[in-house]
Write a protein that holds these residues in place. Structure first.
Motif, PDB file in Angstrom:
ATOM      1  N   SER A 109      -2.947   2.763  18.077  1.00  0.00           N
ATOM      2  CA  SER A 109      -2.464   1.690  18.933  1.00  0.00           C
ATOM      3  C   SER A 109      -0.958   1.484  18.817  1.00  0.00           C
ATOM      4  CB  SER A 109      -3.170   0.379  18.562  1.00  0.00           C
ATOM      5  OG  SER A 109      -2.517  -0.721  19.143  1.00  0.00           O
ATOM      6  N   PRO A 110      -0.224   1.487  19.944  1.00  0.00           N
ATOM      7  CA  PRO A 110       1.200   1.144  19.887  1.00  0.00           C
ATOM      8  C   PRO A 110       1.416  -0.308  19.467  1.00  0.00           C
ATOM      9  CG  PRO A 110       0.462   1.369  22.166  1.00  0.00           C
ATOM     10  CD  PRO A 110      -0.654   1.859  21.297  1.00  0.00           C
ATOM     11  N   VAL A 111       0.437  -1.168  19.734  1.00  0.00           N
ATOM     12  CA  VAL A 111       0.540  -2.563  19.297  1.00  0.00           C
ATOM     13  C   VAL A 111       0.611  -2.618  17.775  1.00  0.00           C
ATOM     14  CG1 VAL A 111      -0.658  -4.781  19.172  1.00  0.00           C
ATOM     15  CG2 VAL A 111      -0.619  -3.498  21.319  1.00  0.00           C
ATOM     16  N   PHE A 112      -0.277  -1.888  17.108  1.00  0.00           N
ATOM     17  CA  PHE A 112      -0.263  -1.857  15.651  1.00  0.00           C
ATOM     18  C   PHE A 112       1.057  -1.303  15.137  1.00  0.00           C
ATOM     19  CE2 PHE A 112      -0.834   0.520  11.704  1.00  0.00           C
ATOM     20  CZ  PHE A 112      -1.359  -0.454  10.872  1.00  0.00           C
ATOM     21  N   ARG A 113       1.539  -0.219  15.733  1.00  0.00           N
ATOM     22  CA  ARG A 113       2.769   0.405  15.249  1.00  0.00           C
ATOM     23  C   ARG A 113       3.947  -0.548  15.398  1.00  0.00           C
ATOM     24  NH1 ARG A 113       0.667   4.792  18.284  1.00  0.00           N
ATOM     25  NH2 ARG A 113       2.349   4.607  19.829  1.00  0.00           N
ATOM     26  N   ARG A 114       4.030  -1.230  16.519  1.00  0.00           N
ATOM     27  CA  ARG A 114       5.140  -2.173  16.714  1.00  0.00           C
ATOM     28  C   ARG A 114       5.006  -3.367  15.777  1.00  0.00           C
ATOM     29  NH1 ARG A 114       4.133  -1.191  22.305  1.00  0.00           N
ATOM     30  NH2 ARG A 114       3.104  -3.205  22.486  1.00  0.00           N
ATOM     31  N   ARG A 115       3.786  -3.865  15.662  1.00  0.00           N
ATOM     32  CA  ARG A 115       3.561  -5.068  14.858  1.00  0.00           C
ATOM     33  C   ARG A 115       3.952  -4.829  13.400  1.00  0.00           C
ATOM     34  NH1 ARG A 115      -1.404  -7.706  16.831  1.00  0.00           N
ATOM     35  NH2 ARG A 115      -2.725  -6.205  15.755  1.00  0.00           N
ATOM     36  N   MET A 116       3.588  -3.693  12.869  1.00  0.00           N
ATOM     37  CA  MET A 116       3.858  -3.388  11.468  1.00  0.00           C
ATOM     38  C   MET A 116       5.190  -2.671  11.258  1.00  0.00           C
ATOM     39  SD  MET A 116       1.571  -4.741   9.704  1.00  0.00           S
ATOM     40  CE  MET A 116      -0.112  -5.326   9.648  1.00  0.00           C
ATOM     41  N   GLY A 117       5.888  -2.354  12.348  1.00  0.00           N
ATOM     42  CA  GLY A 117       7.177  -1.687  12.212  1.00  0.00           C
ATOM     43  C   GLY A 117       7.065  -0.282  11.650  1.00  0.00           C
ATOM     44  N   VAL A 118       6.016   0.453  12.039  1.00  0.00           N
ATOM     45  CA  VAL A 118       5.771   1.794  11.498  1.00  0.00           C
ATOM     46  C   VAL A 118       5.817   2.837  12.611  1.00  0.00           C
ATOM     47  CG1 VAL A 118       4.407   0.986   9.550  1.00  0.00           C
ATOM     48  CG2 VAL A 118       3.261   1.468  11.720  1.00  0.00           C
ATOM     49  N   ARG A 119       5.996   4.080  12.210  1.00  0.00           N
ATOM     50  CA  ARG A 119       6.012   5.175  13.176  1.00  0.00           C
ATOM     51  C   ARG A 119       4.607   5.651  13.513  1.00  0.00           C
ATOM     52  NH1 ARG A 119      10.678   8.270  10.044  1.00  0.00           N
ATOM     53  NH2 ARG A 119      12.498   7.683  11.259  1.00  0.00           N
ATOM     54  N   HIS A 120       3.690   5.459  12.597  1.00  0.00           N
ATOM     55  CA  HIS A 120       2.362   6.037  12.760  1.00  0.00           C
ATOM     56  C   HIS A 120       1.286   4.982  12.522  1.00  0.00           C
ATOM     57  CE1 HIS A 120       4.269   9.960  12.786  1.00  0.00           C
ATOM     58  NE2 HIS A 120       4.923   9.611  11.711  1.00  0.00           N
ATOM     59  N   ALA A 121       0.173   5.147  13.206  1.00  0.00           N
ATOM     60  CA  ALA A 121      -0.968   4.247  13.035  1.00  0.00           C
ATOM     61  C   ALA A 121      -1.750   4.675  11.804  1.00  0.00           C
ATOM     62  CB  ALA A 121      -1.844   4.272  14.284  1.00  0.00           C
ATOM     63  N   TYR A 122      -1.114   4.519  10.662  1.00  0.00           N
ATOM     64  CA  TYR A 122      -1.628   5.060   9.393  1.00  0.00           C
ATOM     65  C   TYR A 122      -1.188   4.135   8.268  1.00  0.00           C
ATOM     66  CZ  TYR A 122      -2.262   8.537   5.621  1.00  0.00           C
ATOM     67  OH  TYR A 122      -2.655   9.213   4.481  1.00  0.00           O
ATOM     68  N   ALA A 123      -2.091   3.899   7.330  1.00  0.00           N
ATOM     69  CA  ALA A 123      -1.754   3.058   6.183  1.00  0.00           C
ATOM     70  C   ALA A 123      -2.442   3.605   4.938  1.00  0.00           C
ATOM     71  CB  ALA A 123      -2.188   1.610   6.425  1.00  0.00           C
ATOM     72  N   VAL A 124      -1.902   3.243   3.777  1.00  0.00           N
ATOM     73  CA  VAL A 124      -2.453   3.634   2.483  1.00  0.00           C
ATOM     74  C   VAL A 124      -2.860   2.368   1.740  1.00  0.00           C
ATOM     75  CG1 VAL A 124      -1.917   4.648   0.237  1.00  0.00           C
ATOM     76  CG2 VAL A 124      -1.162   5.789   2.339  1.00  0.00           C
ATOM     77  N   GLY A 125      -4.123   2.303   1.327  1.00  0.00           N
ATOM     78  CA  GLY A 125      -4.658   1.109   0.692  1.00  0.00           C
ATOM     79  C   GLY A 125      -4.117   0.872  -0.714  1.00  0.00           C
ATOM     80  N   GLY A 126      -4.212  -0.393  -1.150  1.00  0.00           N
ATOM     81  CA  GLY A 126      -3.681  -0.796  -2.448  1.00  0.00           C
ATOM     82  C   GLY A 126      -4.688  -0.592  -3.559  1.00  0.00           C
ATOM     83  N   MET A 127      -4.635   0.554  -4.211  1.00  0.00           N
ATOM     84  CA  MET A 127      -5.623   0.904  -5.233  1.00  0.00           C
ATOM     85  C   MET A 127      -5.380   0.147  -6.526  1.00  0.00           C
ATOM     86  SD  MET A 127      -5.839   4.992  -4.422  1.00  0.00           S
ATOM     87  CE  MET A 127      -4.078   5.100  -4.083  1.00  0.00           C
ATOM     88  N   TYR A 128      -6.481  -0.131  -7.211  1.00  0.00           N
ATOM     89  CA  TYR A 128      -6.600  -0.986  -8.404  1.00  0.00           C
ATOM     90  C   TYR A 128      -5.601  -0.619  -9.495  1.00  0.00           C
ATOM     91  CZ  TYR A 128      -9.317  -3.597 -11.946  1.00  0.00           C
ATOM     92  OH  TYR A 128      -9.736  -4.466 -12.917  1.00  0.00           O
ATOM     93  N   ARG A 129      -5.136  -1.665 -10.236  1.00  0.00           N
ATOM     94  CA  ARG A 129      -4.301  -1.535 -11.424  1.00  0.00           C
ATOM     95  C   ARG A 129      -3.058  -0.668 -11.189  1.00  0.00           C
ATOM     96  NH1 ARG A 129      -6.011  -3.894 -15.818  1.00  0.00           N
ATOM     97  NH2 ARG A 129      -4.484  -2.776 -17.090  1.00  0.00           N
ATOM     98  N   GLY A 130      -2.478  -0.818 -10.016  1.00  0.00           N
ATOM     99  CA  GLY A 130      -1.221  -0.135  -9.760  1.00  0.00           C
ATOM    100  C   GLY A 130      -1.338   1.352  -9.539  1.00  0.00           C
TER     101      GLY A 130
END
Length: 777
Positions: free
Chosen positions: A328-349
């Motif tokens: 979604s271009p909406v997601f990309r604009r909203r998050m200020g990213v180039r790609h509709a891709y994210a990396v989750g926050g895995m436990y204990r750093g």
């Protein structure tokens, strides 16, 4: 509309400020006392020829700019609509906007000038008569791209280049041979380039000693060509030292906002540049520039030909390619990213600060892993991320629901609010808690058009429809009422919270590594899409909801399937803990790189042990899944540890715990007391089953600690949360350099997956077209 602007280094001249000094003698005296020398003598007479030296120039220009603004305001009685400054002049703008007082600004500038004056081994050259595109061509032609930085984009036909001395000299010769005017500047360092990194780090430590506020009037930042973001004043000033001055873009932004009148205070340098910018035709937008977010501050655009840090040395999808159009271009604009891709926050750093910074520098979204970490450590890691990224570069922090201690959850959110963290990933929540609602509502304000602006984004991670519905709805009224009674929210924030969903971006989590409900993507995603449509229809949100998909994403084909199911974005997890940037131990990474698709299993979740919640973990080479399931079986069959047969209890102490049950309980009690949870101990003393749960929970914490530390003696007890997606990824890269985790970088993996997904979809579409006999477009 009116903008007041302040010039930077180069505007100094002997005799400057005479009439200003006479009008404000008390401030001149204060400045001289802070600096340790007579500012009046320096500016008016310059007997020792010091005014041209950086460590003296910058404080002098700051004082003259600040006094000029004071005189202008008193004589006109007006206030500008915007403020801006060129390099050093940005400090004058921030002081004029009320971000800090006169003395604080002078101390900052004094330290900044001293650090920049100490820089050695670099230089700068001004290039006149070329536009940015032609300069870029000449940099490429001479082999200078990646070795030099366009440090100042002053006007359409005036650029300043920074780099090491030898390379700058070579550029001057290269351009001179082509009849291009290029003037070597008399500076000691490569200002506004990565070569100033040491000065930046020293300045960051100095700035930490000051409390800098948000500008009351919008100030356009050099580094982003957009207004300062509340809570990011110090960070933006620190970044300015190594980031290019995007003056042309800044003026374009002001013109776009309706500014027609520019007032220059403290010099006569910027007026000519502004006239040139106004009169020159604007170049076509660069293809790599991401569109501004729908709401909130716009994301910065990469400076052309600026050298990338080693973390930016990536290959893969780039803007303008099919991969950049996925989702979604909406997601990309909203998050200020180039790609509709994210990396989750895995436990204990495991999702470390290094991982989040590397992603953010490449305009990809990563979430810092905080689960299981103490608050001081979380705060330090948040600071590392913020210092590693420029304003507007995307990042977020994971917030894991704390079902045992809501106060700890609230304390974490309070910390993130203090540091103005722009986005959180909400994981394992079953309902909307006060902490979540507080974070969301505190970031709401009314925009100039009257619509609600969301400065705090929540990316919810859900696997159950009933939880998704809560995130798609506005904040619950009882929670809003409670927070208002506590004076944690204003009346306006409560009103605005009723107009937006708790989360605009909701990640649907199918069966995955870590916590899992074992959901099937092809069942969950269509159901969630239906819920989204009903929520959109019911609440009439102006800004659309986006649904992402997570779980089982380890190959291009899997990502392609997610997008074809209707995902607006994808979020990956397991594959990223087997990378260079991961916070996991090298011992575990060595194990993970050899894992196959069938090498994972299910075990009880330690943080939700009594509820029977499950996590997916590695079973190859470890006994943890078997032992964890055994503990849950014992918990289900007995009402207390004392009821467990002696032989079984002895086995637990010898092979699971490595110590006696009594020693484990003592350790549990010390931890609970340190967290102020003495009531848990009291309850355990009267409820044997609860005590048994706490003792068994200790094993889950212990097994995670062993894995994170890579303790060889406890390898069989390692708890390594991962899913089969990692095995699929390992199979995909078998026989390539990425077979070893030592060559895996989190951003490169994401880009390769997206490239492959785009190709997979394109190939499938060609096949369908040929099979169905449809005419080509």
């Amino acid at each position: 509309m009116k903008a007041v602007v302040f010039p930077g280094q180069g505007a100094q001249r002997r005799g400057m400020g005479r009439e200003l000094f006479d009008a404000s003698p008390e401030l001149v005296d204060e400045a001289s006392e802070i600096l340790g020398y007579s500012l009046r003598t320096l500016c008016l007479d310059d007997p020792h020829r010091q005014l041209g030296r950086t460590e003296y120039t910058q404080p002098a220009l700051y004082v003259v700019g600040a006094l000029a603004h004071r005189q202008w305001r008193e004589s006109t009685g007006g206030e500008p609509d915007f403020l801006a400054g060129h390099s050093l002049g940005e400090y004058c703008a921030l002081h004029a906007a009320g971000a800090f007082d006169f003395a604080t600004g002078l101390r900052l500038v004094q330290r900044r000038g001293a650090l920049m004056a100490q820089a050695r081994g670099g230089g700068m050259a001004a290039v006149v008569g070329l536009d940015a595109a032609r300069l870029g061509e000449l940099l490429d032609e001479g082999g200078f791209s990646g070795r030099l930085t366009v440090a100042n984009d002053n006007a359409p036909r005036q650029q300043v280049v920074s780099g090491d001395t030898a390379t700058v000299d070579a550029l001057v010769a290269h351009l001179d041979a082509r009849d291009v005017r290029c003037v070597r500047l008399n500076v000691s360092g490569a200002f506004h380039s990565p070569l100033m990194r040491q000065a930046q780090q020293d300045f960051a430590r100095f700035v930490d000693g000051f409390a800098l506020g948000a500008p009351a009037t919008p100030v356009i930042a050099n580094a982003t060509a957009r207004p300062y973001v509340p809570g990011r004043t110090a960070h933006t000033l620190v970044e300015q030292i190594v980031r290019p001055v995007r003056w042309t873009e800044s003026v374009h932004h002001l013109l776009d906002q309706g500014v027609t009148d520019f007032v220059e205070l403290g010099g006569r340098v910027l007026g000519k540049l502004i006239d040139q910018i106004r009169s020159a035709p604007r170049p076509a937008a660069r293809p790599e520039a991401p569109a501004a977010p729908l709401e909130g501050p716009a994301a910065p655009v990469d400076t052309p030909h600026a050298p990338l840090d080693s973390a930016d040395d990536t290959r893969g999808a780039r803007p303008g390619t099919p991969a950049a159009a996925l989702g979604s271009p909406v997601f990309r604009r909203r998050m200020g990213v180039r790609h509709a891709y994210a990396v989750g926050g895995m436990y204990r750093g495991i999702a470390s600060a290094e991982m989040v910074v590397r992603l953010g520098r490449n305009r990809m979204l990563g979430f810092l892993g905080t689960g299981g970490l103490p608050l001081p450590e979380i705060e330090q890691r948040v600071k590392e991320v913020q210092h590693g990224l420029a304003d507007g570069q995307p990042y977020g922090v994971n917030v894991l629901a704390d079902h045992d201690d809501p106060a700890a959850e609230r304390a974490l959110v309070d910390l993130l609010l203090r540091h103005s963290v722009p986005a959180i990933e909400a994981s394992a929540f079953m309902q909307m808690t006060p902490a979540l609602v507080l974070y969301r509502a505190r970031g709401l304000r009314r925009g100039a058009d009257g619509r609600t602006v969301c400065d705090h984004r929540i990316m919810a991670k859900v696997s159950r429809p009933e939880v998704a519905e809560q995130f798609m709805a506005p904040a619950p009224e009882p929670v809003l009422d409670r927070l208002r009674r506590e004076n944690a929210l204003t009346d306006e924030q409560v009103r605005l919270a009723r107009t937006v969903p708790m989360s605009h971006d909701i990640t649907v989590e199918a069966d995955s590594g870590g916590h899992t409900d074992g959901g099937v993507a092809t069942v969950l995603m269509p159901a969630m899409l239906g819920l989204r449509q009903r929520a959109q229809d019911r609440y009439g949100y102006h800004e659309p909801l986006c649904l992402g998909l997570a779980g089982g994403l380890g190959t291009p084909a899997a990502l392609a399937a997610a997008f074809m199911l209707g995902a607006d974005y994808v979020l990956t997890g397991s594959i990223n803990q087997c990378t260079v940037e991961s916070g996991m131990s090298t011992e575990v990474k060595d194990m993970l790189q050899d894992a196959g698709i069938a090498d994972t299993g299910y075990a009880p979740a330690g943080d939700m042990f009594e509820f029977g919640a499950k996590v997916q973990v590695l079973r190859k080479g470890v006994f943890f899944p078997t032992r964890a399931n055994k503990l849950f079986s014992l918990y289900s069959h007995y009402d207390g540890i004392e009821e467990i047969p002696e032989k079984t209890r002895s086995l637990l102490e010898r092979t699971y715990f490595g110590k006696s049950v009594e020693e484990v309980w003592d350790e549990v009690c010390r931890y609970l007391r340190s967290q102020g949870r003495d009531t848990e101990i009291d309850r355990a003393e009267t409820e044997p089953k609860h005590k048994m749960a706490l003792v068994f929970r200790w094993y889950f914490f212990h097994s995670t600690r062993l894995a994170m530390n890579g303790e060889g003696s406890g390898k069989v007890n390692y708890q390594i949360q991962t899913g089969p997606a990692l095995g699929a990824f390992n199979q995909w890269v078998e026989g390539t350099e990425l077979a070893s985790w030592r060559h895996r970088h989190v951003d490169r993996i994401g880009l390769m997956l997206l490239d492959g997904a785009a190709e997979h979809i394109a190939t499938a579409c060609r096949h369908w077209r040929d099979t169905l006999g449809a005419p080509s477009a």
